[in-house]
Design a protein around this motif. Sequence first.
Motif, PDB file in Angstrom:
ATOM      1  N   ASN A 179       0.787  -1.230   0.000  1.00 49.73           N
ATOM      2  CA  ASN A 179       0.000   0.000   0.000  1.00 49.73           C
ATOM      3  C   ASN A 179       0.822   1.284   0.000  1.00 49.73           C
ATOM      4  N   ASP A 180       2.141   1.177  -0.118  1.00 49.55           N
ATOM      5  CA  ASP A 180       2.974   2.388  -0.096  1.00 49.55           C
ATOM      6  C   ASP A 180       3.498   2.699  -1.493  1.00 49.55           C
ATOM      7  N   TYR A 181       2.641   3.318  -2.300  1.00 52.29           N
ATOM      8  CA  TYR A 181       3.023   3.673  -3.676  1.00 52.29           C
ATOM      9  C   TYR A 181       4.105   4.737  -3.708  1.00 52.29           C
ATOM     10  N   THR A 182       4.220   5.510  -2.651  1.00 55.58           N
ATOM     11  CA  THR A 182       5.195   6.601  -2.620  1.00 55.58           C
ATOM     12  C   THR A 182       6.589   6.117  -2.242  1.00 55.58           C
ATOM     13  N   GLN A 183       6.718   4.823  -2.012  1.00 61.00           N
ATOM     14  CA  GLN A 183       8.015   4.252  -1.642  1.00 61.00           C
ATOM     15  C   GLN A 183       9.085   4.663  -2.659  1.00 61.00           C
ATOM     16  N   THR A 184      10.247   5.010  -2.177  1.00 62.78           N
ATOM     17  CA  THR A 184      11.352   5.402  -3.039  1.00 62.78           C
ATOM     18  C   THR A 184      11.841   4.200  -3.833  1.00 62.78           C
ATOM     19  N   ILE A 185      12.141   4.455  -5.099  1.00 62.41           N
ATOM     20  CA  ILE A 185      12.685   3.400  -5.955  1.00 62.41           C
ATOM     21  C   ILE A 185      14.091   3.073  -5.454  1.00 62.41           C
ATOM     22  N   PRO A 186      14.402   1.791  -5.266  1.00 65.19           N
ATOM     23  CA  PRO A 186      15.765   1.430  -4.834  1.00 65.19           C
ATOM     24  C   PRO A 186      16.804   1.930  -5.843  1.00 65.19           C
ATOM     25  N   ALA A 187      17.980   2.247  -5.366  1.00 64.18           N
ATOM     26  CA  ALA A 187      19.037   2.810  -6.228  1.00 64.18           C
ATOM     27  C   ALA A 187      19.313   1.922  -7.429  1.00 64.18           C
ATOM     28  N   GLU A 188      19.372   0.604  -7.210  1.00 61.24           N
ATOM     29  CA  GLU A 188      19.669  -0.292  -8.336  1.00 61.24           C
ATOM     30  C   GLU A 188      18.548  -0.285  -9.376  1.00 61.24           C
ATOM     31  N   TRP A 189      17.320   0.003  -8.949  1.00 58.63           N
ATOM     32  CA  TRP A 189      16.207   0.091  -9.890  1.00 58.63           C
ATOM     33  C   TRP A 189      16.244   1.411 -10.646  1.00 58.63           C
ATOM     34  N   ALA A 190      16.665   2.485 -10.026  1.00 54.36           N
ATOM     35  CA  ALA A 190      16.753   3.778 -10.708  1.00 54.36           C
ATOM     36  C   ALA A 190      17.743   3.688 -11.866  1.00 54.36           C
ATOM     37  N   ALA A 191      18.878   3.044 -11.616  1.00 59.61           N
ATOM     38  CA  ALA A 191      19.891   2.891 -12.662  1.00 59.61           C
ATOM     39  C   ALA A 191      19.372   2.003 -13.789  1.00 59.61           C
ATOM     40  N   MET A 192      18.653   0.953 -13.424  1.00 59.90           N
ATOM     41  CA  MET A 192      18.208   0.036 -14.468  1.00 59.90           C
ATOM     42  C   MET A 192      17.059   0.611 -15.282  1.00 59.90           C
ATOM     43  N   SER A 193      16.340   1.591 -14.753  1.00 59.65           N
ATOM     44  CA  SER A 193      15.265   2.191 -15.546  1.00 59.65           C
ATOM     45  C   SER A 193      15.853   2.862 -16.793  1.00 59.65           C
ATOM     46  N   LYS A 194      17.062   3.398 -16.678  1.00 56.72           N
ATOM     47  CA  LYS A 194      17.728   4.013 -17.829  1.00 56.72           C
ATOM     48  C   LYS A 194      17.993   2.972 -18.917  1.00 56.72           C
ATOM     49  N   ILE A 195      18.342   1.771 -18.492  1.00 56.07           N
ATOM     50  CA  ILE A 195      18.588   0.694 -19.452  1.00 56.07           C
ATOM     51  C   ILE A 195      17.303   0.346 -20.191  1.00 56.07           C
TER      52      ILE A 195
END
Length: 103
Positions: A3-19
């Motif tokens: 239920n926590d949609y505002t949760q921060t994206i983990p650092a490893e996920w932020a980098a992989m979103s660029k990929i």
Amino acid sequence: MKNDYTQTIPAEWAAMSKIFVALGDEHRQRIVLLFERGERLNVGQIAEVSTLARSTVSHHLKVLHDAGVLASEKIGKEVWFWINRPALEETFGNVLDYVKENT
């Protein structure tokens, strides 16, 4: 459901979103698929077999490189690119781990 949609994206996920953004373009996918295992290619070689102008190929290579999909090395006046296998293995491994843990 969590239920926590505002949760921060983990650092490893932020980098992989660029990929994933970089791989979301069909032309960039075609460029990646040109590489054979362990092969290094330069802009000219890729432009030669592409339907795109050399400047457009250069742009796509920059996007792929900046996202971490490709690694590169400048030798003389040429920049050689290759698949950044460790980065891709880590990214897809993170996704697979998540899927395995949460399905």
